[in-house]
Design an enzyme around this catalytic site. Sequence first.
Site, PDB file in Angstrom:
ATOM      1  N   ARG A 142       7.242 -11.131   5.160  1.00 54.96           N
ATOM      2  CA  ARG A 142       6.743 -10.904   6.514  1.00 54.96           C
ATOM      3  C   ARG A 142       7.441 -11.868   7.457  1.00 54.96           C
ATOM      4  O   ARG A 142       7.527 -13.069   7.175  1.00 54.96           O
ATOM      5  CB  ARG A 142       5.224 -11.118   6.580  1.00 54.96           C
ATOM      6  CG  ARG A 142       4.468 -10.095   5.778  1.00 54.96           C
ATOM      7  CD  ARG A 142       2.977 -10.285   5.866  1.00 54.96           C
ATOM      8  NE  ARG A 142       2.327  -9.375   4.918  1.00 54.96           N
ATOM      9  CZ  ARG A 142       1.034  -9.390   4.635  1.00 54.96           C
ATOM     10  NH1 ARG A 142       0.245 -10.265   5.241  1.00 54.96           N
ATOM     11  NH2 ARG A 142       0.520  -8.540   3.785  1.00 54.96           N
ATOM     12  N   LYS A 148     -14.318  -3.917   6.174  1.00 58.76           N
ATOM     13  CA  LYS A 148     -13.872  -4.797   5.094  1.00 58.76           C
ATOM     14  C   LYS A 148     -14.833  -5.949   4.867  1.00 58.76           C
ATOM     15  O   LYS A 148     -15.657  -6.269   5.725  1.00 58.76           O
ATOM     16  CB  LYS A 148     -12.483  -5.345   5.408  1.00 58.76           C
ATOM     17  CG  LYS A 148     -12.449  -6.190   6.671  1.00 58.76           C
ATOM     18  CD  LYS A 148     -11.124  -6.910   6.842  1.00 58.76           C
ATOM     19  CE  LYS A 148     -11.137  -7.749   8.104  1.00 58.76           C
ATOM     20  NZ  LYS A 148      -9.974  -8.611   8.237  1.00 58.76           N
ATOM     21  N   HIS A 173      -8.304  -1.353  -0.691  1.00 58.31           N
ATOM     22  CA  HIS A 173      -7.345  -2.451  -0.851  1.00 58.31           C
ATOM     23  C   HIS A 173      -8.142  -3.668  -1.265  1.00 58.31           C
ATOM     24  O   HIS A 173      -9.188  -3.922  -0.682  1.00 58.31           O
ATOM     25  CB  HIS A 173      -6.688  -2.850   0.474  1.00 58.31           C
ATOM     26  CG  HIS A 173      -6.016  -1.757   1.193  1.00 58.31           C
ATOM     27  ND1 HIS A 173      -4.651  -1.607   1.180  1.00 58.31           N
ATOM     28  CD2 HIS A 173      -6.494  -0.781   1.972  1.00 58.31           C
ATOM     29  CE1 HIS A 173      -4.327  -0.579   1.931  1.00 58.31           C
ATOM     30  NE2 HIS A 173      -5.425  -0.060   2.428  1.00 58.31           N
ATOM     31  N   GLN A 189       1.089 -11.334  -4.001  1.00 56.20           N
ATOM     32  CA  GLN A 189      -0.377 -11.325  -3.956  1.00 56.20           C
ATOM     33  C   GLN A 189      -0.930 -10.756  -5.245  1.00 56.20           C
ATOM     34  O   GLN A 189      -0.248  -9.980  -5.918  1.00 56.20           O
ATOM     35  CB  GLN A 189      -0.856 -10.392  -2.844  1.00 56.20           C
ATOM     36  CG  GLN A 189      -0.611 -10.861  -1.448  1.00 56.20           C
ATOM     37  CD  GLN A 189      -1.168  -9.848  -0.471  1.00 56.20           C
ATOM     38  OE1 GLN A 189      -0.839  -8.671  -0.537  1.00 56.20           O
ATOM     39  NE2 GLN A 189      -2.003 -10.307   0.444  1.00 56.20           N
ATOM     40  N   ASP A 230      -2.610  -8.255  -5.634  1.00 56.95           N
ATOM     41  CA  ASP A 230      -2.952  -7.102  -4.825  1.00 56.95           C
ATOM     42  C   ASP A 230      -3.230  -5.903  -5.722  1.00 56.95           C
ATOM     43  O   ASP A 230      -2.575  -5.742  -6.747  1.00 56.95           O
ATOM     44  CB  ASP A 230      -1.733  -6.808  -3.933  1.00 56.95           C
ATOM     45  CG  ASP A 230      -2.055  -5.860  -2.812  1.00 56.95           C
ATOM     46  OD1 ASP A 230      -3.239  -5.624  -2.564  1.00 56.95           O
ATOM     47  OD2 ASP A 230      -1.101  -5.350  -2.196  1.00 56.95           O
ATOM     48  N   CYS A 254       0.786  -1.232   0.000  1.00 57.09           N
ATOM     49  CA  CYS A 254       0.000   0.000   0.000  1.00 57.09           C
ATOM     50  C   CYS A 254       0.822   1.289   0.000  1.00 57.09           C
ATOM     51  O   CYS A 254       0.503   2.190  -0.775  1.00 57.09           O
ATOM     52  CB  CYS A 254      -1.037   0.017   1.107  1.00 57.09           C
ATOM     53  SG  CYS A 254      -0.929  -1.286   2.297  1.00 57.09           S
ATOM     54  N   HIS A 274      -4.769  -1.568  -5.473  1.00 56.89           N
ATOM     55  CA  HIS A 274      -5.340  -0.462  -4.710  1.00 56.89           C
ATOM     56  C   HIS A 274      -6.140   0.407  -5.650  1.00 56.89           C
ATOM     57  O   HIS A 274      -5.653   0.797  -6.704  1.00 56.89           O
ATOM     58  CB  HIS A 274      -4.232   0.331  -4.028  1.00 56.89           C
ATOM     59  CG  HIS A 274      -3.508  -0.477  -3.007  1.00 56.89           C
ATOM     60  ND1 HIS A 274      -2.457  -1.307  -3.331  1.00 56.89           N
ATOM     61  CD2 HIS A 274      -3.720  -0.633  -1.681  1.00 56.89           C
ATOM     62  CE1 HIS A 274      -2.047  -1.926  -2.240  1.00 56.89           C
ATOM     63  NE2 HIS A 274      -2.790  -1.547  -1.230  1.00 56.89           N
TER      64      HIS A 274
END
Length: 584
Positions: A311, A413, A459, A329, A331, A282, A333
Site C-alpha cells: 500500500r 464490521k 473478511h 496479514q 487474512d 479480497c 475470506h
Amino acid sequence: MSKKFKDFSEEEKNIYRQNMRHSAAHVLAEAVTKIFPKAKVTLGPPIKDGFYYDFEVEKPFTPENLKDITKLMQKIINKNSLFVGREVSKADAFELVKGNQYKEEILESMEEDSLVTFWSHSNGEFEDLCRGGHVNSTGEIKSFKLLSTAGAYWRGDENNTMLQRIYGTAWESKEALKEYINRIEEAEKRDHRKLGKSLNLFFFDPIAPASPFFLPNGTIILSELEKYVKDLYNLYDYKEVITPQIFNTELWKRSGHYENYLENMFFVSIDKKEFGVKPMNCPAAALVYASEIHSYRDLPLRLADFGRLHRNERSGVTHGLTRVRSFSQDDAHIFCKFDQIQAEIENFLDMLNESYKTFKFDNIRFELSLRPEKRVGDENTWNESEKILKNILDKNNYKYSMQSGEGAFYGPKIDAFVPDAIGREWQLGTVQLDFSLPERFSLEYIEEDGSRQKPVVIHRAMLGSLERFLGVLIEHLSGNFPTWLSPVQAIIIPITDKHLDYSYDIYKQFKSKNIRIEIDESNERMNAKIRNAQLRKIPYMFIIGDNEMSSKTVSVRTRNGKETSSISRVDILEQVNSEILNRF
RNA sequence: GCCCUAGUAGCUCAGUUGGCUAGAGCAGCCGAUUUGUAAUCGGCAGGUCGCGGGUUCGAAUCCCCCCUAGGGCUCCA
C-alpha cells in the site's frame, strides 16, 4: 479546594484534570500572545494526559521559545488569579473576536440566538472565547511541562492553513508529573524500533522506504506466528490459498479499488498494459471462489491468504513496523449463506479470543461499526446483519461500543482492541461483512432447490498485519518473547573450555528436539556470557561447569534471574519442550 | 502531502564562533587469560561526515536542492 484531590473518585479526578489542563491551555495562550503579540489564538482543548493550543504565528516556535513561554506561564500561575466567565450576545462576541477568522468561524457555527461565554484570568489581561471547564484559579495548575511543537492544520483539514501547535502536559502534583514522564520513558524503552535493532530482528533501508527487512531472528518470530495461525486454521477448518501479486488493472476496476483506493496502490506496466500490485486479497479470493461451481454443501468456505500486500502510504504517516508499505496479514475470506453469518462470526471470535490469550492480551474490547451514509445493499440486509452482529456481542457478553456511521460502505464490521502491558490500546482483529464483493464478481452457489444464490463474504483478520502485530508484541512484551517465539530458546554457557565437550552433548540432545539452542564458545568469562544472553533476552541459560559435568546435570538461569542448580537434563528438556509445544 | 527536528564507524554518541592526519565506548578481528550467575586485559582494524550542488584559501560545521527517519496534522468554543 475543599476536598483533597486524593479523595476524589476516578471520575472526579478525570474531570478535575481535564479542567486543569484546559486551564493550562488558556495560560499558555496568554503567554504566547504576550510574547508574540501578532499570534492569533484558535483552539486549546484538554487531551489525554495533557493539552494543546493551536496558534497562527508568522514563524514556527523554537525550543528556545518554549523555554520563554514556560517561564511566563509559571509567573502567571504563581499569581494565582481567578478564572472568570461572562456571557455576551453573539453580536458582541463577533465584535470581541474581530480580526480572528478562526474564532469568527467558530461563532458562525453556533446557533443563532445563543449566548456566548468568554473566560478570562490574570484579572482580565487575557480573555478567550471558550465554553468553559476550568479550575478556579491559575494556581491550581500545580505542575506542567511543555512537550513539543508541531504543525497542525486548522480543523485537521490539509486544505486549511497550517497552524503551530504546542503540546503540554499538566498534573495535580509534581509527583504525578514525574510519574507521567517515567511512563513515557518506559514506553520509549519498549519502542519496537529500538528493540528491533538491539535484538537484531529487522532493519529499514532508504532504498525501500517504509518496507522492513527481516533479519534471521525477526524471521523466526514471524514464521512462528504464521505457523501458529496455520495451526488454528487447521483446527477451525480453513483452507489456505496462494494468489498472484500483480493483476491487470481490469481486476481493480471490477473490484472498485480503482475507484476508491487508487492513490494507495502501486502500478507497473507490462507489455504496455497496466497492472496493479495488490493492496488487499479480497478480489483474488473472489476469483478463487469463482473458479469452480459451488454447491450449498461447500459452504461455508473459508479461504486464508497470507499474500504480501503493498500500500502506498503517504510519506508522513509511516511508522516503524506499525505502518508500512509492504506487509502480510492473517487474512481470510469466508464465503457463506446468509443464515451462516452468525455461526461463522462467533466461530471466528472464539478463535480470536483463543489467540489473544496465547499472547497474554487481556481485556479485549470490541467496536461495532454500523451503516455509513454512503453504502451498498438494501435496508433489509443492513437491518438483519447489524442485528446479527449485535446479537453475537450481547449473547457472549463481550465488552463493546457502537460506532454509528463508521461501517464500511459494503457492510458492518466488528473491530477488536486490546490494551498492552503499559495500558496503550491497539486495534488488532477485524471482521467485516461484505455485500458488495459477491455482487461485483457475480459469485454464486447452487441452493438445495437448484436455484442460484449469492453468498455473503466475511473478511476477517485476527492478528491483522503480521508486521504490525510483531511491533505491538515487541512493545507489549518489552522484547521478552515467550520461549516458543524466542529466536534463541536456550544458550549453553560453559564456564571454561574443558566443559565444551559436555556442552556439545547437551546441545545435540536439545537440537534433536528442534529446540533453538546455542553454545557460547566465546573466550569470555561466565559473567560476560550471562550478560550477553540477558541482553539478547534469551529465556534459558544453561551454566555448565565442573559440578554439572560430574553429576551429568545442568544449572539453569532464566532471563528473569531465577537460578536452579544441577537439575536433570531430561527434566529441563521436558520443561523447555512443553513450553514450546504448549506455546506457553 | 504539509510543518518542525535530525542524519558523523555495524550500534550509541563527542566534534564549541568554519582551521592540523574527524574522536570515544560497545560490537568486530588478533593475542593473552580458563575464570561459578549481568561487562578480564592488551593490540589491530574500521568513516564517500545521508546524496548532489554552492559560498570560502579552507566546510562534518554556513546556504540551496533532494533522500530518509523522528514528532505532529479536530481527544473540536
